[in-house]
Design a protein around this motif. Structure first.
Motif, PDB file in Angstrom:
ATOM      1  N   GLU A 440       0.829  -1.210   0.000  1.00  0.00           N
ATOM      2  CA  GLU A 440       0.000   0.000   0.000  1.00  0.00           C
ATOM      3  C   GLU A 440       0.868   1.268   0.000  1.00  0.00           C
ATOM      4  OE1 GLU A 440      -3.144   2.212   3.045  1.00  0.00           O
ATOM      5  OE2 GLU A 440      -2.632   0.105   3.345  1.00  0.00           O
ATOM      6  N   LEU A 441       1.874   1.295   0.867  1.00  0.00           N
ATOM      7  CA  LEU A 441       2.739   2.473   0.948  1.00  0.00           C
ATOM      8  C   LEU A 441       3.592   2.630  -0.314  1.00  0.00           C
ATOM      9  CD1 LEU A 441       3.917   2.266   4.669  1.00  0.00           C
ATOM     10  CD2 LEU A 441       2.399   3.982   3.673  1.00  0.00           C
ATOM     11  N   LEU A 442       4.116   1.526  -0.824  1.00  0.00           N
ATOM     12  CA  LEU A 442       4.947   1.598  -2.024  1.00  0.00           C
ATOM     13  C   LEU A 442       4.140   2.104  -3.220  1.00  0.00           C
ATOM     14  CD1 LEU A 442       6.995  -1.704  -1.591  1.00  0.00           C
ATOM     15  CD2 LEU A 442       7.908   0.629  -1.514  1.00  0.00           C
ATOM     16  N   GLN A 443       2.887   1.698  -3.321  1.00  0.00           N
ATOM     17  CA  GLN A 443       2.056   2.181  -4.418  1.00  0.00           C
ATOM     18  C   GLN A 443       1.801   3.684  -4.284  1.00  0.00           C
ATOM     19  OE1 GLN A 443       1.444   0.687  -7.048  1.00  0.00           O
ATOM     20  NE2 GLN A 443       1.255  -1.522  -6.718  1.00  0.00           N
ATOM     21  N   GLU A 444       1.614   4.153  -3.057  1.00  0.00           N
ATOM     22  CA  GLU A 444       1.439   5.597  -2.856  1.00  0.00           C
ATOM     23  C   GLU A 444       2.705   6.352  -3.234  1.00  0.00           C
ATOM     24  OE1 GLU A 444      -0.650   7.167   0.592  1.00  0.00           O
ATOM     25  OE2 GLU A 444      -1.106   5.121   1.220  1.00  0.00           O
ATOM     26  N   GLY A 445       3.860   5.818  -2.851  1.00  0.00           N
ATOM     27  CA  GLY A 445       5.122   6.454  -3.231  1.00  0.00           C
ATOM     28  C   GLY A 445       5.307   6.464  -4.731  1.00  0.00           C
ATOM     29  N   LYS A 446       4.981   5.352  -5.378  1.00  0.00           N
ATOM     30  CA  LYS A 446       5.120   5.254  -6.835  1.00  0.00           C
ATOM     31  C   LYS A 446       4.263   6.309  -7.532  1.00  0.00           C
ATOM     32  CE  LYS A 446       4.379   2.085 -10.689  1.00  0.00           C
ATOM     33  NZ  LYS A 446       3.362   2.952 -11.306  1.00  0.00           N
ATOM     34  N   ALA A 447       3.032   6.513  -7.045  1.00  0.00           N
ATOM     35  CA  ALA A 447       2.142   7.500  -7.663  1.00  0.00           C
ATOM     36  C   ALA A 447       2.742   8.904  -7.581  1.00  0.00           C
ATOM     37  CB  ALA A 447       0.778   7.458  -6.981  1.00  0.00           C
ATOM     38  N   ILE A 448       3.370   9.219  -6.451  1.00  0.00           N
ATOM     39  CA  ILE A 448       3.987  10.544  -6.302  1.00  0.00           C
ATOM     40  C   ILE A 448       5.151  10.700  -7.273  1.00  0.00           C
ATOM     41  CG2 ILE A 448       5.373  11.980  -4.752  1.00  0.00           C
ATOM     42  CD1 ILE A 448       3.581  10.955  -2.459  1.00  0.00           C
ATOM     43  N   PHE A 449       6.047   9.709  -7.332  1.00  0.00           N
ATOM     44  CA  PHE A 449       7.224   9.829  -8.189  1.00  0.00           C
ATOM     45  C   PHE A 449       6.845   9.796  -9.667  1.00  0.00           C
ATOM     46  CE2 PHE A 449       9.363   7.827  -4.361  1.00  0.00           C
ATOM     47  CZ  PHE A 449       9.791   9.049  -3.878  1.00  0.00           C
ATOM     48  N   GLU A 450       5.758   9.096  -9.983  1.00  0.00           N
ATOM     49  CA  GLU A 450       5.281   9.088 -11.365  1.00  0.00           C
ATOM     50  C   GLU A 450       4.819  10.493 -11.758  1.00  0.00           C
ATOM     51  OE1 GLU A 450       2.219   6.500 -14.174  1.00  0.00           O
ATOM     52  OE2 GLU A 450       2.229   6.223 -11.990  1.00  0.00           O
ATOM     53  N   ARG A 451       4.114  11.166 -10.840  1.00  0.00           N
ATOM     54  CA  ARG A 451       3.656  12.527 -11.132  1.00  0.00           C
ATOM     55  C   ARG A 451       4.823  13.493 -11.250  1.00  0.00           C
ATOM     56  NH1 ARG A 451       1.026  17.297  -9.581  1.00  0.00           N
ATOM     57  NH2 ARG A 451       1.875  17.438  -7.491  1.00  0.00           N
ATOM     58  N   TRP A 452       5.846  13.271 -10.418  1.00  0.00           N
ATOM     59  CA  TRP A 452       7.022  14.137 -10.449  1.00  0.00           C
ATOM     60  C   TRP A 452       7.999  13.737 -11.564  1.00  0.00           C
ATOM     61  CZ3 TRP A 452       9.175  17.840  -6.733  1.00  0.00           C
ATOM     62  CH2 TRP A 452       8.224  18.304  -5.821  1.00  0.00           C
ATOM     63  N   GLU A 453       7.721  12.625 -12.230  1.00  0.00           N
ATOM     64  CA  GLU A 453       8.577  12.121 -13.302  1.00  0.00           C
ATOM     65  C   GLU A 453      10.006  11.914 -12.818  1.00  0.00           C
ATOM     66  OE1 GLU A 453       7.750  13.817 -17.290  1.00  0.00           O
ATOM     67  OE2 GLU A 453       6.373  15.165 -16.212  1.00  0.00           O
ATOM     68  N   ASP A 454      10.111  11.346 -11.615  1.00  0.00           N
ATOM     69  CA  ASP A 454      11.417  11.051 -11.029  1.00  0.00           C
ATOM     70  C   ASP A 454      11.741   9.591 -11.321  1.00  0.00           C
ATOM     71  OD1 ASP A 454      13.623  10.506  -9.407  1.00  0.00           O
ATOM     72  OD2 ASP A 454      12.975  11.896  -7.837  1.00  0.00           O
ATOM     73  N   TRP A 455      12.446   9.352 -12.437  1.00  0.00           N
ATOM     74  CA  TRP A 455      12.712   7.994 -12.908  1.00  0.00           C
ATOM     75  C   TRP A 455      13.489   7.171 -11.889  1.00  0.00           C
ATOM     76  CZ3 TRP A 455      17.775   6.579 -13.068  1.00  0.00           C
ATOM     77  CH2 TRP A 455      18.711   7.611 -13.089  1.00  0.00           C
ATOM     78  N   GLN A 456      14.387   7.826 -11.190  1.00  0.00           N
ATOM     79  CA  GLN A 456      15.246   7.100 -10.266  1.00  0.00           C
ATOM     80  C   GLN A 456      14.439   6.504  -9.117  1.00  0.00           C
ATOM     81  OE1 GLN A 456      18.422   9.133  -7.715  1.00  0.00           O
ATOM     82  NE2 GLN A 456      19.581   8.574  -9.526  1.00  0.00           N
ATOM     83  N   GLU A 457      13.611   7.350  -8.505  1.00  0.00           N
ATOM     84  CA  GLU A 457      12.825   6.882  -7.364  1.00  0.00           C
ATOM     85  C   GLU A 457      11.710   5.933  -7.802  1.00  0.00           C
ATOM     86  OE1 GLU A 457      13.689   7.267  -4.346  1.00  0.00           O
ATOM     87  OE2 GLU A 457      15.334   8.627  -4.816  1.00  0.00           O
ATOM     88  N   GLU A 458      11.127   6.178  -8.980  1.00  0.00           N
ATOM     89  CA  GLU A 458      10.072   5.288  -9.441  1.00  0.00           C
ATOM     90  C   GLU A 458      10.636   3.892  -9.732  1.00  0.00           C
ATOM     91  OE1 GLU A 458       6.395   5.135 -12.665  1.00  0.00           O
ATOM     92  OE2 GLU A 458       7.680   6.906 -12.570  1.00  0.00           O
TER      93      GLU A 458
END
Length: 790
Positions: A440-458
């Motif tokens: 659940e937490l990882l999916q929330e983090g992924k959604a944020i980094f996807e919006r920020w287009e941060d390839w490294q963190e995603e």
């Protein structure tokens, strides 16, 4: 319950600035322009705290506090002032204020002070400070006073450090040590009534000037008279300018008539004054200063104290020490975000070096410092670092507890930092066996980094999710791994270090049969240990933030350097690696007016720090001596974060200019991640550092501004605004950042915020540079008013 604060100041800009900062921290704030206005405001309801200027027309701040307390006796109070006064600090202490701040004050420090005052137990009677609180408040006032005079900055802190070392050597009791250290911190506070132009006078003092200066020891004792609990400190301070032969002042005491603590301060204070630059002379060398102490032993100074001091004194001056204890001391003296960040970097270094207990102490103090400074994002990052330490050492229950605390704090920080909290929180829950919460937490983090287009963190999140899915659904695991690998493309994943390498290596080994790209990632993780083929691991130099050095993945422990000067010497040679530096240049920079023995000893210590395996008297392989030149050996494998930062910045600028926004984001985000703080921020403010530090900081601001413009072009105006706000937290008068933030606010439909931002820019430019906004900025402001920003 929301706490109510009344801010009283006759300067509009000061009131408005404090109001904004306190409201952002969740307080209910009312404003008053003077004491009379404050009394009217108090009639409207109760306040938890008043924040009051000292000097105001009609009724000063301390009178205002006393008047307000007639109707609200339990209200806490903090005073602020822009001028030095002989009696104001003591009047404030007697009024029971919680803190006393000098303008210009640090806004984070102000918020920390407010929170600390409000955390004190409520009472129905006027606050009464304990003797410990009084001494702590006086020490803060003394530090603030010294910071206003360049020649005195941190003088008392250094004197207190040396005095504590002597007291320990002489087996002082804890009470004696406390009195000695507090007297050392306060020994010059009596100079409040000495004009600044006299303290910083470049020429000889007149008889009148000297008379004023010589009154300061007795003045301190006089103005704390009647303040309970500080009598012994007052007695020590009064006599710290007495001479052992009876020729000193104010009472002409001699020999053992002078309190021992006063005799100690006399020696140390004189030494620190000699080795520090003054308006009328250059600094003495350590050798010159100690020679003078020896010459004056038995005359001006107690010979036994001089002997003990010289036994303790090392080659380097106090404050030059490195390592955890020096950092802890600095943080306890200065509870600022800067000191907290320095401790976090130190904790990371010890964590990677498997110094578990030392790392934990660094993190614990960092979190405490950042909490007191009111830096919520910093506290969150500290918790995550602490969680990484627990993960590395197998304390999985502690990992899960940290994850829960971090996620609860994440609502109050910026979105990107929140994404990091969700990602690491998910990892920690996974390791503690709480799989569903982890996903659940990882999916929330992924959604944020996807919006920020941060390839490294995603990509990182995708790999974590893949690792979680391996035992439950191998098809899903392969799909997640493939998405992460495809997402990376040919981009580097070499930023992974420490425990994370161990965590991801089994995943990549499992997936390498499905992808040659996964094999490449395995190599980047170090499938073969550094040096396995007889190669020396590369020397890594981290110049951005606190200066750190690693051999491969193993950091050189800070205490091994012995002093900051030796670290600074290596940094200087690394920066000038293209051309090297002559002995004369190094002497001029680091050992002016000293013999070359200091340079030769530093090179020897440097060799031992970098290459402890080398036998004596082998020459350093990293620092090469060729004729009159010393240079850093660039032929050996090495990596410098500043070089890589600039490479990413240049590639990002080029991509942006060519409208290649995705490529620009990749490069500029990498530059952002590499910038861990100001250039060599822990090595002081010597001339050779200051110019480069400012220039590199401007390059960093340029990278953040370009990131904002990339997101603006992608119509992600809130993310663009975030990068501008980061610049302005560090440089409030940066006009391009203000302009870009105004544009982002306007395009978000936040017209009022855009208008307010323009006025903040005007105030900052007037206050800091005494200039007005550029005509183009004025034109943008008019467009905002007309709703015509495009």
């Amino acid at each position: 319950m929301v706490r109510r604060i009344l801010v009283i100041d006759d300067e509009d800009v000061v009131r408005q600035t404090i109001e904004k900062v306190l409201k952002r921290s969740g307080f209910d704030v009312a404003l008053a322009k003077d004491g009379f206005d404050a009394i009217e405001k108090v009639k409207t309801g109760a306040f938890d705290l008043i924040l009051c200027d000292v000097r105001m027309p009609g009724m000063d701040g301390i009178e205002t506090i006393a008047t307000v307390r007639k109707s609200q006796p339990a209200v806490k109070a903090i005073v602020i002032t822009g001028y030095a006064s002989e009696d104001a600090p003591v009047r404030a202490i007697r009024a029971g204020v919680s803190d006393y701040l000098y303008k210009p004050f640090n806004l984070d420090e102000l918020v920390g002070s407010v929170k600390k005052a409000l955390s004190m137990a409520p009472d129905s009677s006027p606050p009464v400070l304990s003797s410990e609180q009084i001494l702590e408040l006086l020490a803060r006032i003394s530090r603030s006073m010294e910071e206003r005079t360049p020649y005195l900055a941190a003088h008392s802190q250094r004197v207190a450090q040396w005095c504590a070392a002597i007291g320990n050597k002489l087996s002082f009791s804890q009470e004696q040590l406390r009195h000695l250290q507090m007297a050392a911190l306060l020994h010059d506070l009596g100079q409040l009534n000495v004009p600044e132009e006299v303290i910083g006078k470049a020429g000889p003092l007149s008889d009148h000037d000297r008379e004023m200066v010589e009154k300061h020891p007795a003045a301190f004792q006089d103005f704390i008279a009647g303040v309970p609990g500080v009598e012994e400190v007052g007695r020590i301070v009064r006599h710290h300018h007495e001479h052992f032969d009876g020729s000193g002042y104010p009472d002409k005491l001699r020999g053992t008539e002078i309190p021992l603590e006063s005799r100690i301060i006399a020696v140390v204070e004189a030494y620190d004054a000699m080795i520090s630059e003054r308006a009328h002379r250059a600094a003495f060398s350590h050798e010159e200063a100690t020679a003078i102490l020896e010459e004056q032993a038995g005359k001006e100074f107690d010979p036994d104290v001089v002997r003990v001091f010289l036994e303790i004194a090392s080659e380097e001056a106090p404050g030059e020490e490195v390592g955890l204890q020096a950092a802890l001391h600095a943080a306890r003296e200065d509870r600022s975000p800067h000191q907290g960040e320095m401790l976090l970097a130190l904790g990371d270094m010890y964590r990677e070096s498997a110094e578990t207990q030392v790392a934990e102490e660094a993190y614990r103090e960092a979190i405490r410092t950042l909490e007191e400074a009111g830096d919520r994002s910093g506290v969150l990052l500290g918790l995550l670092s602490q969680g990484l330490l627990y993960w590395k050492t197998g304390r999985l229950n502690d990992c899960a507890n940290v994850a829960r605390e971090a996620v609860s704090l994440a609502a109050d920080v910026d979105e990107h930092t929140r994404g990091r909290a969700f990602t690491l929180g998910g990892l920690f829950h996974a390791e503690a066996g709480e799989r569903d919460r982890a996903v659940e937490l990882l999916q929330e983090g992924k959604a944020i980094f996807e919006r920020w287009e941060d390839w490294q963190e995603e990509a990182r999140v995708l790999f974590y999710l893949s690792s979680l899915a391996r035992d439950k659904d191998s098809v899903e695991a392969r799909n997640l791994l493939k998405r992460g690998v495809d997402f990376l493309g040919d981009r580097s994943y070499s930023f992974v270090s420490g425990k994370e390498k161990e965590y991801l290596r089994p995943l990549f080994q499992w997936g390498k049969s499905h992808s040659t790209a996964t094999e490449r990632l395995l190599l980047e993780l170090g499938d073969e240990a550094p040096g396995a083929r007889g190669e020396r691991p590369p020397l890594k130099l981290f110049l951005l933030g606190s200066f750190r050095v690693a051999r491969g993945d193993e950091f050189v422990k800070d205490e091994i350097w012995k002093s900051k000067k030796i670290k600074a010497l290596l940094a200087f040679l690394a920066i000038h690696k293209a051309r090297g530096a002559t002995e004369e240049k190094l002497m001029e920079t680091f050992w002016a007016d000293s013999s070359k023995s200091g340079l030769y000893m530093a090179i020897s210590r440097l060799r031992k720090a970098l290459e402890p395996e080398l036998p004596e008297p082998a020459a350093s392989r990293y620092v090469v001596h060729e004729g009159p030149y010393y240079r850093f050996n660039t032929e050996l494998p090495h990596w410098v974060d500043l070089d890589e930062f600039r490479e990413h910045l240049e590639r990002g600028k080029s991509a942006y200019q060519n409208e290649q926004l995705d490529s620009a984001l990749v490069e500029l985000q990498q530059a952002d991640k590499l910038y861990q703080g100001d250039y060599l921020e822990d090595l002081g403010s010597d001339d050779w550092l200051v110019y480069d530090r400012d220039r590199i900081r401007q390059e960093f601001f340029e990278s953040l501004l370009l990131l904002s413009k990339c997101y603006e072009k992608k119509e992600k105006f809130d993310i663009g605004a975030n990068y501008c706000e980061r610049i302005l937290r560090q440089e409030s008068y940066n006009e391009p950042a203000h302009v870009q933030l105004i544009r982002c606010y306007a395009k978000l439909g936040r017209r009022d915020d855009a208008v307010r931002q323009y006025h903040r820019l005007k105030d900052a430019l007037r206050k800091e540079l005494n200039v007005t906004p550029m005509p183009e900025t004025e034109a943008l402001y008019l467009q905002v008013i007309d709703g015509a920003v495009v």
